[in-house]
Design a protein around this motif. Structure first.
Motif, short mmCIF file in Angstrom:
data_model
loop_
_atom_site.label_atom_id
_atom_site.label_comp_id
_atom_site.label_asym_id
_atom_site.label_seq_id
_atom_site.Cartn_x
_atom_site.Cartn_y
_atom_site.Cartn_z
N LEU A 184 18.62 32.14 106.50
CA LEU A 184 17.59 31.26 105.94
C LEU A 184 17.39 31.51 104.45
O LEU A 184 17.01 30.60 103.71
N ASP A 185 17.63 32.76 104.03
CA ASP A 185 17.41 33.09 102.62
C ASP A 185 18.54 32.60 101.72
O ASP A 185 18.43 32.67 100.51
N GLU B 27 20.75 30.21 99.59
CA GLU B 27 20.35 29.03 98.80
C GLU B 27 20.76 27.72 99.44
O GLU B 27 19.96 26.79 99.56
N THR C 263 18.70 26.98 102.49
CA THR C 263 17.33 26.61 102.12
C THR C 263 17.26 25.16 101.66
O THR C 263 16.39 24.40 102.09
N TYR C 264 18.19 24.77 100.78
CA TYR C 264 18.17 23.38 100.31
C TYR C 264 18.53 22.40 101.41
O TYR C 264 18.03 21.27 101.44
N ARG D 195 17.62 22.77 104.43
CA ARG D 195 16.39 22.63 105.21
C ARG D 195 15.41 21.69 104.51
O ARG D 195 14.78 20.84 105.14
N LEU E 238 8.50 26.34 105.28
CA LEU E 238 9.33 27.23 104.48
C LEU E 238 8.81 28.66 104.60
O LEU E 238 7.60 28.89 104.66
N THR E 239 9.71 29.63 104.61
CA THR E 239 9.30 31.03 104.59
C THR E 239 8.90 31.42 103.16
O THR E 239 9.29 30.75 102.20
N THR F 226 10.09 33.76 101.38
CA THR F 226 11.32 34.03 100.62
C THR F 226 11.96 32.73 100.16
O THR F 226 12.46 32.62 99.04
N GLN F 227 11.96 31.73 101.02
CA GLN F 227 12.53 30.43 100.65
C GLN F 227 11.72 29.78 99.54
O GLN F 227 12.28 29.18 98.62
N LYS F 228 10.40 29.89 99.62
CA LYS F 228 9.56 29.33 98.55
C LYS F 228 9.87 30.01 97.22
O LYS F 228 9.95 29.35 96.18
N LEU G 229 13.15 28.68 95.82
CA LEU G 229 13.00 27.34 95.24
C LEU G 229 12.26 27.40 93.91
O LEU G 229 12.64 26.73 92.94
#
Length: 451
Positions: free
Chosen positions: A14-15, A17, A20-21, A23, A219-220, A222-224, A227
């Motif tokens: 999930l972390d 890049e 994440t994008y 998602r 979003l987690t 870490t994902q935030k 971004l």
């Protein structure tokens, strides 16, 4: 509408890049595309209603062209204020407000009976919808850095050819199947039926959309952070502009002229496609609507391919200019072969493929130049000035058709505007430094910056 989170996957994945994008894209883009399909469908349904409406109400081609274009006069007046309001109230509430309002006014088109009522309601629809498209373009900058935008905007703008395909099929069915149902003409049912999706999706926007990264519970942390870091790096390469500086920038006004030229082609094509097909000898509204879907289907493929190619190559000048020239060639060709349905439709398909590619590539340029309030104002200015073509193009076409009996002279003028837009991009737009993700100075070959 209750959001459904994607299936759980390992945290390390999930972390990443790309994951994440992906998602983010799965979450927001399908819904925004649905909104735009409905928006564009409501914008161009007047072209199919025209097949019955003009003759039934005894109007001239010029009355139709002026009424079709009144939408864009209001769009011009209201667009910048609309985008600035969205900055204050948030995308979720403002996009919902836009869609619900234009749904009600689209339904009101079913009761027009005079040129004056036609002009007034079209004007109000334009005022209601003003800010939707530039608002969504601004909204995408809250999530994606410049290096990803051509492809994302291309995906979003597939809504235009999709709406063209659906619009032809649905509108043709409504015109033929519901004509005189409960005493209403097919064109009246067209506006009533096609207003319902706008109303429903507008209400859904309140429940589904998030105003930005911070409010996205899907979003987690870490994902935030990932971004935010991508956007911060992206914005570090941009010059900081005030609203006033954006509105008085020479490069912004040149980009508005480019967008005006490309919009002349888009709206000239969209508002007159059914009429041009009928001029080749096709009489049935159902057949016209089915044939109208063909150019848009090819347009989807061309748009996605060119948008991805522009991002991959980091080159936007010729990715804009070549399709613009192709669009001009197709529009001239449909006039030369107006007596042959197959050849005219081939030319229209070539035109649609070229025209469909322009906006996704174009919008990667100003969104890479501006941020914050300057982006809201600059994007809105470019879009509202460019969309004046939505008034000029159908009005000019209607006037020329009334006076010459043909759409050919109008198409030639539109083709000239497309070539002018291509020339400006080739000569003036050379690099947009924020579009180069590798450096803040943007000196890599093939990256555009307006000079």
């Amino acid at each position: 509408m209750t959001p459904v989170d994607p299936p759980s996957v390992p945290l390390t994945q999930l972390d990443d890049e790309e994951v994440t994008y992906a998602r983010v894209t799965r979450r927001i883009l399908p819904f925004l595309c649905l909104c735009f399909v409905i928006a564009f469908l409501d914008r161009i349904n007047i072209s199919f209603a025209k097949l019955q409406m003009v003759s039934e109400l005894g109007w001239s081609e010029q009355i139709y062209g002026l009424g079709a274009g009144m939408f864009f006069v209001a769009y011009f007046i209201c667009e910048i204020p609309s985008n600035l309001i969205m900055l204050r109230v948030g995308a979720r509430r403002w996009i919902a407000r836009i869609m619900v309002t234009w749904a009600l006014l689209t339904a009101a088109m079913s009761v027009v009976h005079s040129p004056t009522s036609f002009y007034v309601i079209r004007f109000l629809i334009g005022a209601a919808e003003a800010g939707f498209f530039p608002g969504v373009i601004l909204y995408l900058t809250y999530w994606y850095p410049a290096k990803r935008r051509s492809h994302i905007i291309a995906l979003f703008m597939t809504a235009i050819p999709i709406a063209g395909v659906l619009g032809g099929l649905v509108s043709g069915w409504i015109l033929s199947s519901l004509d005189r149902y409960h005493g209403l003409s097919g064109w009246q049912w067209l506006f009533i039926v096609e207003s319902i999706p706008s109303l429903l999706v507008g209400i859904a926007a309140l429940l589904y959309l998030d105003d930005g990264i911070e409010s996205a519970k899907w979003l987690t942390p870490t994902q935030k952070a990932l971004l935010r870091s991508q956007l911060a790096q992206d914005n570090a390469g941009k010059s900081k502009h005030s609203i006033g500086a954006a509105l008085t920038s020479g490069r912004v006004w040149l980009l508005a002229l480019v967008y005006f030229g490309s919009s002349m082609g888009q709206y000239g094509f969209g508002f007159w496609l059914p009429t041009i097909i009928r001029q080749t000898g096709v009489a049935s509204p159902v057949q016209i609507s089915l044939l109208s879907a063909i150019p848009y289907a090819f347009g989807v493929v061309a748009m996605l391919w060119v948008g991805r190619s522009a991002d991959r190559r980091r080159e936007h000048r010729f990715h804009f200019a070549v399709p613009a020239a192709l669009g001009a060639l197709g529009l001239v060709g449909c006039g030369l072969y107006a007596g042959n349905t197959v050849l005219a439709l081939t030319a229209l398909t070539i035109a649609c493929m070229g025209l469909s590619c322009l906006a996704p590539v174009f919008w990667a340029i100003p969104t890479a130049m501006l941020d914050g309030a300057a982006a809201a104002a600059g994007i809105a200015l470019i879009n509202c000035l460019g969309n004046l073509a939505g008034f000029v193009s159908p009005s000019m076409m209607g006037w020329m058709k009334d006076h010459t009996g043909s759409t050919n002279p109008g198409m030639a003028v539109i083709a000239a505007w497309l070539l002018l837009a291509a020339a400006i991009v080739i000569v003036v737009c050379r690099r947009v430094k924020a579009m180069d993700s590798g450096t803040s100075e943007g000196n890599r070959p093939g990256v555009l910056t307006s000079t």
